[in-house]
Design a protein around this motif. Structure first.
Motif, mmCIF file in Angstrom:
data_model
loop_
_atom_site.group_PDB
_atom_site.id
_atom_site.type_symbol
_atom_site.label_atom_id
_atom_site.label_comp_id
_atom_site.label_asym_id
_atom_site.label_seq_id
_atom_site.Cartn_x
_atom_site.Cartn_y
_atom_site.Cartn_z
ATOM 1 N N ALA A 1 0.718 -1.296 -0.117
ATOM 2 C CA ALA A 1 -0.031 -0.081 0.045
ATOM 3 C C ALA A 1 0.783 1.277 -0.179
ATOM 4 C CB ALA A 1 -0.947 0.014 1.188
ATOM 5 N N THR B 1 -10.013 2.104 -4.546
ATOM 6 C CA THR B 1 -9.295 1.274 -3.604
ATOM 7 C C THR B 1 -10.338 1.715 -2.019
ATOM 8 O OG1 THR B 1 -7.258 1.495 -4.796
ATOM 9 C CG2 THR B 1 -7.408 1.402 -2.324
ATOM 10 N N VAL C 1 -8.232 -2.561 1.343
ATOM 11 C CA VAL C 1 -7.069 -2.158 2.054
ATOM 12 C C VAL C 1 -7.595 -1.523 3.573
ATOM 13 C CG1 VAL C 1 -6.723 0.190 1.106
ATOM 14 C CG2 VAL C 1 -4.922 -0.668 2.338
ATOM 15 N N GLN D 1 -4.557 -4.655 -0.562
ATOM 16 C CA GLN D 1 -3.107 -3.953 -0.220
ATOM 17 C C GLN D 1 -2.797 -4.294 1.294
ATOM 18 O OE1 GLN D 1 -3.451 0.124 -1.159
ATOM 19 N NE2 GLN D 1 -4.167 -0.270 -3.426
ATOM 20 N N GLY E 1 -0.696 -2.591 4.389
ATOM 21 C CA GLY E 1 -0.108 -1.283 4.761
ATOM 22 C C GLY E 1 0.749 -1.237 5.642
#
Lengths: 271, 323
Positions: free
Chosen positions: B22, B196, B255, B276, B278
């Motif tokens: 991310a 996203t 995410v 994603q 992160g």
């Protein structure tokens, strides 16, 4: 991908109280063999269920390349928050995810010049390892060790073993003690490790005495790997331009005169 | 690891796996490359790139909290000129597929960054562009673009014009809105090829020693495990709106708080086509690759032949999809 930085499940094999600090020895094969004085390891604390989101980065106190268990890494900590309390409570054979060695090591002089090593609190820990390396290069050594609390400074016995002279000083007396040590020896390099005010004083004293200050900055480093952008330090480059650099990758060893001490924020991330 | 096909085709992107690093949590590439091969990831999302260099916020920038962290870095970065001269060529040489995250202080700035990235020599490594809509998009505005459907759509439309059709524009939206579906719908109408979900959640910590804000920026964004359920819900309601025909169907990248393969599986089942990873990289820099490996194992255990078997599966057979 060439030569990745080791990430290991480090097994604790010894933990003991030393004054107000805790000294931990981990089996960390791969990490131990690569580490040099001034580098640190990142420990993921909290265990799987309550894992903390950030690492605890601790300077390597010393390593042994290969023993019965494989390479070991020693660190020294004081309890300052949930993460360091968790590490403090670990018992032998507990396992902690460890990455390292990380960061730029302290540079060693090319010639056997006289050196002064200045440590406060557990900041002295990485300097004791450095002292051995300097000794092997034939550098005359003096140490100034200081403690913010009452009692014997951390590592005093080992400091006496590994240097020509040791001065014990309260933090307020460090600048004078450093100036005297530089004067006695004609020191070329002064190494400092401890809180920022000590490092700034060491830098000033080194400059006045015609020596180079190399300091190990203990900035809170939430990830230790350059990813999180939180451990920034204001630094003047050779070109005189002020830059914000990450302590964990561009440091934690810095030339003291490059740090803009007036702009260095006291940061308080994960402890 | 297993026979499950983890390849993803997403809004024109062909990725070898559904796990991306991310924005702002993977460095510009070299940092992560000390721990894993960037080309092994689905893609690497860059830190948000701006027109001019940004110094970022003062320190402290980051505080740990139960289940995560609150951060306000101020998106430090070298600006687009240095990005296309140094960071992007490095990522290309490492074989990474790159999603360029863009931030701007006006819609025109987003478009300018996109145009300069497109004109750069290393553009061939760019598989997509993600718009960080957490900024306000104009000096003096107090709310993020991501809460304003029309302003967000305008940014999307301007950036869409600057890029070739085969490079998707992905709008990164916030869960801190009255109705995420309304913003999502508007962005897709503006030309977004994918979404996203989610950005960090507005949050703040008081330092109880000083009784003052713990961050130099006063407030910041919450990331980490604590936000995973918020992300799952945002992905869920957006996917439900697509299934019910209340908005056009586009792929969703989930995410927020993903630390394990099963965390990723939640977002996929809620309707994300990819995920994603992160802030999990802060505690484990190998986390994106580890999540990929754990996801492969989890899918194999469930007898799935491919990733597509689980995308949005949570909605199947439910009478009540909306919440």
């Amino acid at each position: 991908m060439a030569d990745p930085t080791p990430q290991v499940r480090a097994e604790l094999i010894a933990t003991r109280r030393v004054g107000g600090y805790q000294h931990l020895t981990f089996v960390a094969p791969g990490v131990a063999e690569r580490a040099r004085p001034g580098q640190f390891v990142a420990l993921a604390t909290g265990g799987e269920v309550s894992a903390h989101a950030l690492q605890r980065c601790l300077f390597v106190h010393r390593v042994s390349a290969s023993g019965t268990y494989g390479g070991t890494v020693d660190v020294v900590l004081s309890v300052q928050g949930v993460g360091t309390r968790w590490l403090h409570a670990l018992r032998a054979h507990d396992v902690v995810p460890m990455a390292g060695p990380l960061g730029r090591a302290l540079p060693l002089p090319a010639e056997p010049v006289p050196c002064v090593l200045v440590g406060e609190g557990y900041g002295t820990a990485p300097l004791l390892w450095l002292a051995r390396g300097l000794r092997e290069r034939g550098c005359p050594l003096e140490m100034v060790v200081s403690t913010p609390e009452a009692g014997e400074p951390f590592g005093l016995v080992e400091a006496r073993r590994s240097s020509d002279r040791v001065t014990v000083s309260a933090p307020a007396g460090v600048p004078d003690a450093v100036a005297e040590a530089i004067g006695r020896q004609g020191a070329g390099v002064v190494y400092g490790s401890g809180p920022a005010p000590l490092l700034q004083a060491v830098t000033t004293a080194a400059h006045a005495g015609g020596a180079v200050a190399q300091v190990l900055l203990e900035q809170p480093m939430p990830c230790g790997t350059g990813l999180c952008q939180a451990c920034t330090v204001p630094v003047s480059g050779r070109d005189g331009i002020l830059r914000s650099v990450r302590a964990c990758v561009e440091g934690p060893a810095f030339r003291g005169d490059r740090i803009r001490w007036d702009r260095l924020a006291s940061a308080g991330a994960a402890r | 690891v297993s026979a499950v096909d983890l390849g993803v085709r997403l809004a024109g992107m062909r990725l070898p796996g559904p796990v991306l690093a991310a924005a702002g949590c993977a460095g510009t590439g070299p940092e992560l490359a000390r721990f894993l091969d960037p080309s092994a990831l689905g893609a690497v999302v860059t830190p948000s790139v701006s027109v001019a260099p940004r110094a970022g916020e003062g320190t402290p920038r980051l505080v740990e909290v139960p289940g995560g962290l609150v951060a306000a870095t101020g998106l430090p970065g070298p600006g687009v000129a240095a990005f296309v001269a140094e960071d992007l060529p490095w990522l290309r040489s490492a074989g990474a597929r790159v999603v360029v995250s863009i931030v701007g202080s006006s819609a025109g700035e987003y478009a300018e960054v996109a145009g300069r990235v497109r004109a750069s020599a290393a553009f061939g490594s760019v598989v997509g562009v993600e718009l960080n809509l957490a900024g306000t998009g104009a000096p003096g505005r107090s709310v993020p673009l991501a809460v304003d459907p029309l302003a967000a759509a305008k940014v999307v439309a301007l950036v869409r014009e600057r890029l070739p059709r085969d490079v998707p524009v992905i709008a990164k939206l916030s869960a801190e809105v009255t109705d995420v579906v309304e913003v999502a719908r508007s962005c897709v109408k503006g030309g977004a090829d994918a979404l996203t979900l989610i950005n960090s959640v507005p949050a703040m910590v008081i330092d109880t020693r000083t009784l003052r804000p713990a961050l130099a920026a006063v407030a910041g964004g919450l990331s980490g495990s604590a936000v995973l359920p918020i992300a799952v819900r945002a992905v869920w309601v957006t996917r439900a709106a697509m299934l019910e025909g209340r908005m056009p169907s586009v792929p969703i990248i989930g995410v927020g708080g993903v630390r394990s393969g099963t965390d990723a599986l939640q977002l996929l089942a809620a309707g994300a086509s990819a995920v994603q990873v992160g802030s999990a990289t802060f505690a484990d820099p190998r986390a994106p690759l580890r999540v990929h490996e754990e996801l492969a194992t989890a899918l194999a255990d469930k007898g799935c032949a491919s990733l597509a078997d689980v995308v949005g599966i949570g909605h199947r057979g439910l009478e009540r999809m909306t919440c």
